[in-house]
Design a protein around this motif. Structure first.
Motif, PDB file in Angstrom:
ATOM      1  N   ASN A   1      19.564   4.592 -19.878  1.00 62.68           N
ATOM      2  CA  ASN A   1      20.512   4.420 -20.974  1.00 62.68           C
ATOM      3  C   ASN A   1      20.049   4.918 -22.337  1.00 62.68           C
ATOM      4  O   ASN A   1      20.515   4.443 -23.378  1.00 62.68           O
ATOM      5  CB  ASN A   1      20.945   2.953 -21.080  1.00 62.68           C
ATOM      6  CG  ASN A   1      22.452   2.838 -21.011  1.00 62.68           C
ATOM      7  OD1 ASN A   1      23.135   3.837 -20.731  1.00 62.68           O
ATOM      8  ND2 ASN A   1      22.964   1.667 -21.288  1.00 62.68           N
ATOM      9  N   ALA A   2      19.139   5.877 -22.339  1.00 63.70           N
ATOM     10  CA  ALA A   2      18.769   6.517 -23.603  1.00 63.70           C
ATOM     11  C   ALA A   2      19.965   7.310 -24.139  1.00 63.70           C
ATOM     12  O   ALA A   2      20.747   7.855 -23.361  1.00 63.70           O
ATOM     13  CB  ALA A   2      17.590   7.461 -23.373  1.00 63.70           C
TER      14      ALA A   2
ATOM     15  N   HIS B   1      17.328   9.001 -19.245  1.00 62.22           N
ATOM     16  CA  HIS B   1      18.781   8.966 -19.378  1.00 62.22           C
ATOM     17  C   HIS B   1      19.387   7.865 -18.516  1.00 62.22           C
ATOM     18  O   HIS B   1      20.273   7.123 -18.957  1.00 62.22           O
ATOM     19  CB  HIS B   1      19.396  10.308 -19.012  1.00 62.22           C
ATOM     20  CG  HIS B   1      20.865  10.277 -19.227  1.00 62.22           C
ATOM     21  ND1 HIS B   1      21.425  10.469 -20.463  1.00 62.22           N
ATOM     22  CD2 HIS B   1      21.883   9.965 -18.398  1.00 62.22           C
ATOM     23  CE1 HIS B   1      22.728  10.307 -20.376  1.00 62.22           C
ATOM     24  NE2 HIS B   1      23.029  10.005 -19.127  1.00 62.22           N
TER      25      HIS B   1
ATOM     26  N   GLU C   1      12.864  13.008 -17.971  1.00 64.03           N
ATOM     27  CA  GLU C   1      14.030  12.915 -18.868  1.00 64.03           C
ATOM     28  C   GLU C   1      15.224  12.293 -18.144  1.00 64.03           C
ATOM     29  O   GLU C   1      16.009  11.553 -18.746  1.00 64.03           O
ATOM     30  CB  GLU C   1      14.388  14.295 -19.419  1.00 64.03           C
ATOM     31  CG  GLU C   1      13.350  14.815 -20.404  1.00 64.03           C
ATOM     32  CD  GLU C   1      13.810  16.054 -21.158  1.00 64.03           C
ATOM     33  OE1 GLU C   1      15.025  16.317 -21.203  1.00 64.03           O
ATOM     34  OE2 GLU C   1      12.941  16.754 -21.708  1.00 64.03           O
ATOM     35  N   GLN C   2      15.365  12.599 -16.867  1.00 63.02           N
ATOM     36  CA  GLN C   2      16.458  11.969 -16.119  1.00 63.02           C
ATOM     37  C   GLN C   2      16.280  10.458 -16.055  1.00 63.02           C
ATOM     38  O   GLN C   2      17.246   9.705 -16.207  1.00 63.02           O
ATOM     39  CB  GLN C   2      16.528  12.559 -14.711  1.00 63.02           C
ATOM     40  CG  GLN C   2      17.123  13.960 -14.729  1.00 63.02           C
ATOM     41  CD  GLN C   2      17.288  14.519 -13.336  1.00 63.02           C
ATOM     42  OE1 GLN C   2      16.313  14.667 -12.612  1.00 63.02           O
ATOM     43  NE2 GLN C   2      18.521  14.819 -12.967  1.00 63.02           N
TER      44      GLN C   2
END
Lengths: 346, 346
Positions: free
Chosen positions: A167-168, A164, A160-161
């Motif tokens: 640029n999610a 992110h 998940e990092q």
């Protein structure tokens, strides 16, 4: 108002009360857990409560009506006559309250979902970006390696990092990481199990860009696999590739599912592939059309679907390989380009 | 099976089909987007599809029935007689299908939700830990400072990282960060606006531990505020403290709401506080009981609720201060201990 409302109007026999949150967002741009739209031939009213009032008031082409927090109280007081409603999302209780308020209610099915299933260029652009971010995250995950000895939960967060950092706006669902025997459960949550050598690790994740989701799965190994599991990988990948070639305009949901399923069955793993081959993706990570035996969908240009066969061997491990594709004139354009040959991480 | 099922049985006039996902989890421990429980006097059947079969099969005291992916097809084939159903979650369409299958259906309201509203010690332990993690994240967020010039989205992600680093299983909802005029919208999503000096920044976030949520809001300033906004903060904090003292066993939802609301109205900000004072928190971040004018709840020992007045001044900014509390014999035990005096970050 906008082209989506106009296209919806062409499909309506009577005014439609749009109550599903994704449908309300699709038609109005308002993201709210407590809103409804009434789409009539000459007007569109948007009902929502105080919390969303500032946002609702600024939407062009809709009349904003400030509702009570108890939205259905307001609706049953203000509406009358004959209206259609969304039968697959309106609850029994809300239906009963509107009925008790004197409305003549007509159940309607999938009117907005059918529009949502065919993406326009702006939507495809968002989904492409969300898929590209997922691909970057898989690249970074594989480049980093170092998964043996880490818990599924740690690895899910690591993934998940990466989403992110690429640029999610957010995740389309909490990243799944399932290792060893846990990988034999298609929907287990990542837990405290530490990845060991010589097993498979399924990573299923996606992200959101401008409200639109991506969804991608790869299966990694952590060293030489038991023969049965290695064979399952090869069969699953073959089935996935066959499934991709079956995606084209006019293909049926059951037909595409069968193309991949037949390969898995022929290899003797039919019992181990218990879910459908794929599903539509858009504002929701599961939407129309469906690629499954019980599906009634026929693919159209602009549909966005997953193709994700899996083989789950109880006690031993599991495999799932999933791409996100757009249906084009020629077939399928794959949006998730991370390689699918079996990669070993340690 | 377990005490929860036994307590539910005492409340049933006929077998109950439990279809709400949080209710299914509460009673069985199975987390699934496609499952239902039929609770009868002598047995409990758990229906879910292939994807959840491994997990479902290992649950003690329930009979697992493998359903089709189309769960309601299986239910309408296998069930008969008179059964209750959860009227606030079952959709019109699913109800219609069960009815067409010959079932005699009785709408029931909140039977499991009423049990869920009163937390046992294990549940309180999870919620306490989730609240303690939120407190740690607020401490780290404030200690780091450095918020002016960053986007709301960057700050929301920063906050989620702090939650994760403090050992959250996940977030109970995507962290909200709203700054300047955006803070006047109670439910705006964090966006690309950069925090400026001399405004308020609302941070509303929570996390999940063992399936249970926390929820906490603080409002920071980024330098001296306009007088109106400073006054709103003082009024909001006063109302929040008054609201906390009103929480006790036997207090009514409207009564607790009024205690805080009266203060805000007396200060002339009544119109700017358009939402209810609070809501229950547990497996879901919004559940029973509700603290609001339209609530029919009466507080009991073991309820867990938020107390969160807000003042939203269009164009100028907003304030919200939220604690999570447990109702105890004596009143309220506050679980979210980060200070509430106005802190300035830059």
């Amino acid at each position: 108002m906008n082209g989506r409302v106009d296209r919806l109007r062409e499909r309506l026999e009577e005014p439609l009360l749009v109550s599903d949150a994704a449908n309300v967002f699709y038609l109005s741009g308002l993201e709210s857990s407590n809103a409804a739209l009434l789409v009539e031939p000459e007007r569109v009213r948007l009902f929502t409560d105080f919390r969303y009032a500032e946002g609702a008031r600024s939407i062009e082409g809709v009349e904003f009506v400030e509702a009570k927090r108890d939205l259905y109280q307001t609706l049953s007081e203000l509406l009358d006559g004959t209206i259609g409603f969304e039968a697959t999302s309106l609850t029994f209780e809300r239906h009963a309250r509107l009925h008790a308020g004197g409305l003549d209610l007509v159940p309607r099915y999938g009117r907005v979902e059918e529009l949502r299933a065919v993406k326009d260029e702006d939507e495809l652009d968002s989904i492409r970006r969300a898929a590209a971010i997922a691909t970057i995250a898989f690249e970074r995950f594989a480049d980093k390696g170092d998964i043996v000895g880490h818990t599924e939960r740690e690895l899910a967060w690591r993934f998940e990092q990466f989403l992110h950092e690429a640029n999610a706006d957010g995740v389309s669902f909490p990243a799944h990481v399932a290792s060893g025997p846990n990988a034999a459960k298609p929907h287990s949550n990542p837990g405290e199990r530490r990845v060991e050598k010589g097993e498979t690790v399924i990573v299923d994740a996606g992200c959101v860009v401008d409200g639109y989701c991506s969804d991608c799965t790869r299966t990694f190994s952590t060293g030489p696999l038991p023969d049965e599991l290695q064979r399952a990988y090869d069969v699953c990948l073959d089935a996935q590739l066959v499934g991709l070639t079956a995606v084209k305009p006019g293909a049926s949901g059951p037909g595409v599912d069968s193309a991949a399923r037949d390969r898995i069955e022929a290899a003797g793993f039919g019992e181990a592939f218990g879910h459908g081959l794929g599903h539509g993706v858009g504002l929701l990570v599961h939407e129309d059309p469906r690629l499954a035996q019980e599906s009634r969908s026929t693919l159209e240009v602009g549909n966005v679907v997953t193709v994700e066969p899996g083989i789950y061997l109880s006690g031993l491990g599991g495999i799932r390989i999933e791409d996100l594709v757009v249906v084009t004139d020629d077939g399928a354009e794959v949006l998730t380009s991370y390689p699918k040959d079996l990669r070993t991480l340690d």
